[in-house]
Write a protein that holds these residues in place. Structure first.
Motif, mmCIF file in Angstrom:
data_model
loop_
_atom_site.group_PDB
_atom_site.id
_atom_site.type_symbol
_atom_site.label_atom_id
_atom_site.label_comp_id
_atom_site.label_asym_id
_atom_site.label_seq_id
_atom_site.Cartn_x
_atom_site.Cartn_y
_atom_site.Cartn_z
ATOM 1 N N UNK A 226 -4.476 36.138 -10.019
ATOM 2 C CA UNK A 226 -4.270 36.371 -11.596
ATOM 3 C C UNK A 226 -2.459 37.337 -12.319
ATOM 4 N N UNK A 227 -2.472 37.837 -11.180
ATOM 5 C CA UNK A 227 -1.255 39.081 -11.320
ATOM 6 C C UNK A 227 -0.027 37.846 -11.596
ATOM 7 N N UNK A 228 0.091 37.156 -10.473
ATOM 8 C CA UNK A 228 0.674 36.362 -10.513
ATOM 9 C C UNK A 228 1.149 35.633 -11.871
ATOM 10 N N UNK A 229 0.178 35.413 -11.945
ATOM 11 C CA UNK A 229 -0.394 34.563 -13.465
ATOM 12 C C UNK A 229 0.216 35.236 -14.902
ATOM 13 N N UNK B 52 -1.941 30.228 -25.818
ATOM 14 C CA UNK B 52 -0.914 30.290 -24.788
ATOM 15 C C UNK B 52 0.150 29.239 -24.173
ATOM 16 N N UNK B 53 -1.198 28.147 -24.055
ATOM 17 C CA UNK B 53 -0.555 27.122 -23.724
ATOM 18 C C UNK B 53 0.024 26.245 -24.922
ATOM 19 N N UNK B 54 -0.156 26.364 -25.943
ATOM 20 C CA UNK B 54 0.794 25.598 -26.875
ATOM 21 C C UNK B 54 1.483 26.375 -27.630
ATOM 22 N N UNK B 55 1.858 28.291 -27.009
ATOM 23 C CA UNK B 55 3.112 28.539 -27.660
ATOM 24 C C UNK B 55 4.220 28.641 -26.966
ATOM 25 N N UNK B 56 3.588 27.841 -25.353
ATOM 26 C CA UNK B 56 4.556 28.000 -24.332
ATOM 27 C C UNK B 56 5.561 26.457 -24.522
ATOM 28 N N UNK B 57 4.319 25.344 -24.579
ATOM 29 C CA UNK B 57 4.220 23.498 -25.059
ATOM 30 C C UNK B 57 5.721 24.249 -25.892
ATOM 31 N N UNK B 58 5.650 24.633 -27.006
ATOM 32 C CA UNK B 58 6.952 24.611 -27.864
ATOM 33 C C UNK B 58 7.785 25.131 -28.166
ATOM 34 N N UNK B 59 7.739 25.746 -26.894
ATOM 35 C CA UNK B 59 9.627 26.768 -26.844
ATOM 36 C C UNK B 59 9.645 25.587 -26.017
ATOM 37 N N UNK C 260 9.320 28.960 -19.612
ATOM 38 C CA UNK C 260 8.209 28.614 -20.179
ATOM 39 C C UNK C 260 7.620 27.407 -20.104
ATOM 40 N N UNK C 261 8.111 25.832 -19.777
ATOM 41 C CA UNK C 261 7.963 25.053 -18.742
ATOM 42 C C UNK C 261 6.326 25.415 -17.470
ATOM 43 N N UNK C 262 7.238 25.906 -16.683
ATOM 44 C CA UNK C 262 5.483 26.890 -15.618
ATOM 45 C C UNK C 262 4.631 27.898 -16.471
ATOM 46 N N UNK C 263 4.789 28.292 -17.743
ATOM 47 C CA UNK C 263 3.870 28.797 -18.449
ATOM 48 C C UNK C 263 2.813 28.353 -18.839
ATOM 49 N N UNK C 264 3.370 27.122 -19.453
ATOM 50 C CA UNK C 264 2.681 25.999 -20.511
ATOM 51 C C UNK C 264 1.517 25.357 -19.343
ATOM 52 N N UNK C 265 2.422 25.306 -18.301
ATOM 53 C CA UNK C 265 1.586 23.978 -17.270
ATOM 54 C C UNK C 265 0.502 25.732 -16.597
ATOM 55 N N UNK C 266 0.553 26.968 -16.396
ATOM 56 C CA UNK C 266 0.323 27.260 -15.708
ATOM 57 C C UNK C 266 -1.318 28.397 -16.473
#
Length: 611
Positions: free
Chosen positions: A71-74, A384-391, A410-416
């Motif tokens: 969770x902390x890695x996330x 979270x997912x939509x924001x990062x995918x938008x970026x 941002x792609x890694x963030x969206x996927x995670x």
């Protein structure tokens, strides 16, 4: 005491629009206001993991540490992703704006609806968890849980109605007290372990009720992901910071990530080495506090600070929910009343709306945190997912210097976050997450319905097809016997008809418009000169954003100057097809007529335009 006097006592005197810049927050105050939700989650996130693992027996509790580590890695991924968003949107890059600009309207509305639900649940969970901390320390208060929740919620609402800067000053003490309390708990606990002075405790051998499968561990992981809620608040509230806004926001976001990570891992580690088992009626932090700090002043300092931070964690929602509602209302997807700045330069209607909705949920769930938690986190991870995918789409479209690295982060963030969202929905669906899954599309449908109504009203009131009529001089009499004052909100068909009526009954007409800081004067004056050039338009500045008081003052002054004539006050108003549609519009006509009620020598007329 009058109603206005009581309001001034509770909320404070009105602030002028010019004071907006003075209401900005320092980094220390912003951490308290915008990060209290995320920081406070350490008070219950570890316990949520243990409540799942306990079903697999005593040996399964040790899995809390690797789960907390993941969770902390996330958390680190999300922090890095949102730091990119803050830089790209220095004027505030909430999920709604980012998703709408880069993924389209529907995605933006899904993100906006998801965040609205999450903010409402944040208030409900935070206040309920804070009350649970109080009833853990004083068990005799447990029968009054719901009442205590409602009282605390009302007090938080009042604090926020007083303004951003004042709420920040109030929140700094409990936020930093909580940080000190948790670090004290972790420090003393680690010292006891290092010195071998861990108090002896009988370890309960728990029966195995469920097998330790991958799906079971994913359930525990999704429960612990409540620790990440509130991380997006700093990205949404960039404009609350002092200049340079985006740099201060990024720095505060990093502070949040470091402090939150240390506290969450520390609490989870202590729960493991002290063999903590969740019990009914006492929180995990309270159990750790009693064993590590004893029952003296340090324990009660920890509990009181936990109570306060959990209650005031709701303030993250109070800081961002009204701002999100403002953007949605500005774009025509929520009632326009939510876009109006209140007396203290905050969106008061959004604050009241949030409090009322959360209060209903508290009464439905009876202030039980464990009943509300399954609904939690679905909305925030969707946004979270939509924001990062938008970026990612934004970086690919603009291709600015270094865009590849930014898109990768941002792609890694969206996927995670997409993976976590899938896990949460899968593991919590039956337990209650289905409610949020259903509520999000329902909210989007409401947004679109409201927007459809506003577009219809705009079409019916539009004056774009009215041709300029030029100047038509009005015959003037030597003495004014029947003047008319026409209130002009917007120059539309309803106003035009009201002015025509004024021409038919009055020998002098004055039109009055109040500018609360949002009027395009050049456009208004140009169109007025084309359509109503024979009538004088008086534009009144309202530095305190009041509509009623400036109009009443103007009318009173005019009648004092013309004591021997009977003036008619004409108020244009449009009538909607259905009664509920009227709730989507400001009830200025009703408030103005109420303010004028009882004045002598006055005729007040409403000219209705039927939609």
């Amino acid at each position: 005491m009058s109603l206005s006097g009581l309001k001034r006592l509770l909320v404070g005197k009105s602030l002028p629009t010019s004071a907006h810049a003075e209401e900005r927050l320092s980094n220390a105050a912003a951490l308290a206001v915008l990060s209290s939700d995320a920081l406070s989650s350490v008070a219950y996130a570890t316990e949520e993991i243990l409540l799942v693992l306990v079903a697999a027996g005593s040996s399964a509790l040790g899995n809390s540490i690797p789960i907390a580590t993941v969770i902390m890695l996330l958390l680190g991924i999300v922090i890095l992703s949102y730091s990119q968003t803050i830089k790209a949107y220095p004027n505030g890059g909430g999920s709604y704006i980012v998703a709408r600009e880069n993924l389209g309207l529907f995605s933006g509305l899904v993100a906006g609806g998801s965040l609205m639900i999450d903010y409402i649940l944040t208030v409900t969970v935070s206040v309920s968890a804070g009350t649970a901390a109080l009833t853990s320390a004083i068990p005799g208060l447990k029968p009054h849980t719901v009442l205590l929740c409602l009282i605390f919620m009302f007090l938080i609402m009042l604090v926020n109605l007083r303004g951003v800067k004042e709420s920040g000053n109030i929140l700094m003490v409990p936020t930093y007290s909580f940080i000190v309390g948790i670090f004290l708990l972790i420090g003393v606990g680690l010292y006891q372990q290092a010195s071998g002075n861990i108090p002896a405790e009988v370890v309960t051998n728990l029966p195995v009720k469920e097998p330790l499968t991958l799906f079971f561990l994913l359930r525990a992981f999704s429960a612990g992901c409540s620790a990440l809620t509130g991380v997006e608040a700093i990205s949404d509230g960039v404009l609350a910071f002092k200049p340079p806004e985006w740099k201060n926001a990024r720095l505060t976001l990093i502070y949040l990530g470091v402090i939150l990570g240390i506290m969450f891992i520390g609490i989870t580690y202590l729960a493991n080495i002290y063999h903590l088992i969740p019990v009914e009626g006492e929180t995990a932090v309270s159990q750790l506090g009693r064993r590590i700090l004893g029952n003296g002043i340090p324990y009660y300092f920890l509990q009181v600070s936990t109570l306060l931070i959990l209650l005031l964690a709701a303030n993250t929602s109070y800081a961002d929910f009204p701002r999100l509602c403002y953007f949605l209302a500005r774009d025509g997807f929520l009632p326009r009343q939510l876009s109006i700045l209140g007396d203290r330069l905050v969106y008061s209607n959004g604050i009241i709306f949030l409090s009322a909705t959360a209060a209903v949920l508290v009464m439905i769930f009876k202030g039980d945190v464990n009943s509300i938690i399954p609904l939690y986190a679905v909305g925030v991870f969707t946004s979270f997912t939509l924001s990062q995918a938008g970026m990612v789409v934004r970086w690919y479209r603009l291709k600015t210097a270094g865009w590849q690295l930014s898109a990768l982060l941002n792609g890694v963030g969206a996927l995670a976050t997409l993976v976590v969202l899938s896990v949460i929905v899968l593991t919590k669906f039956v337990a209650g997450a289905w409610v949020v899954v259903v509520a999000i599309p329902l909210l989007v449908w409401i947004f679109l319905s409201i927007n459809k109504h506003y577009k219809y009203v705009a079409e019916r009131l539009s004056i774009n097809d009215l041709a300029p009529r030029g100047y038509i001089p009005r015959p003037r009499t030597e003495k004014v016997t029947h003047p008319a004052i026409v209130i002009v909100g917007h120059l539309n068909r309803g106003t035009v008809e009201a002015l025509e009526y004024a021409r038919s009954i009055a020998d002098e007409i004055i039109a009055v418009h109040v500018d609360i800081g949002s009027t395009d004067r050049e456009k208004l004056n140009r169109r007025w000169a084309e359509l109503e050039s024979d009538i004088h338009l008086e534009i009144i500045d309202s530095p305190f954003r009041s509509l009623i008081e400036p109009i009443v003052d103007f009318i009173t002054s005019y009648e004092q100057q013309h004591p021997d004539v009977l003036s008619t006050i004409i108020i244009p108003a449009f009538v909607t097809k259905n009664w509920w549609e009227g709730l989507l519009h400001n009830q200025t006509t009703l408030f103005l007529k109420a303010a004028l009620l009882g004045k002598r020598s006055r005729v007040v007329t409403t000219v209705r335009y039927y939609l």
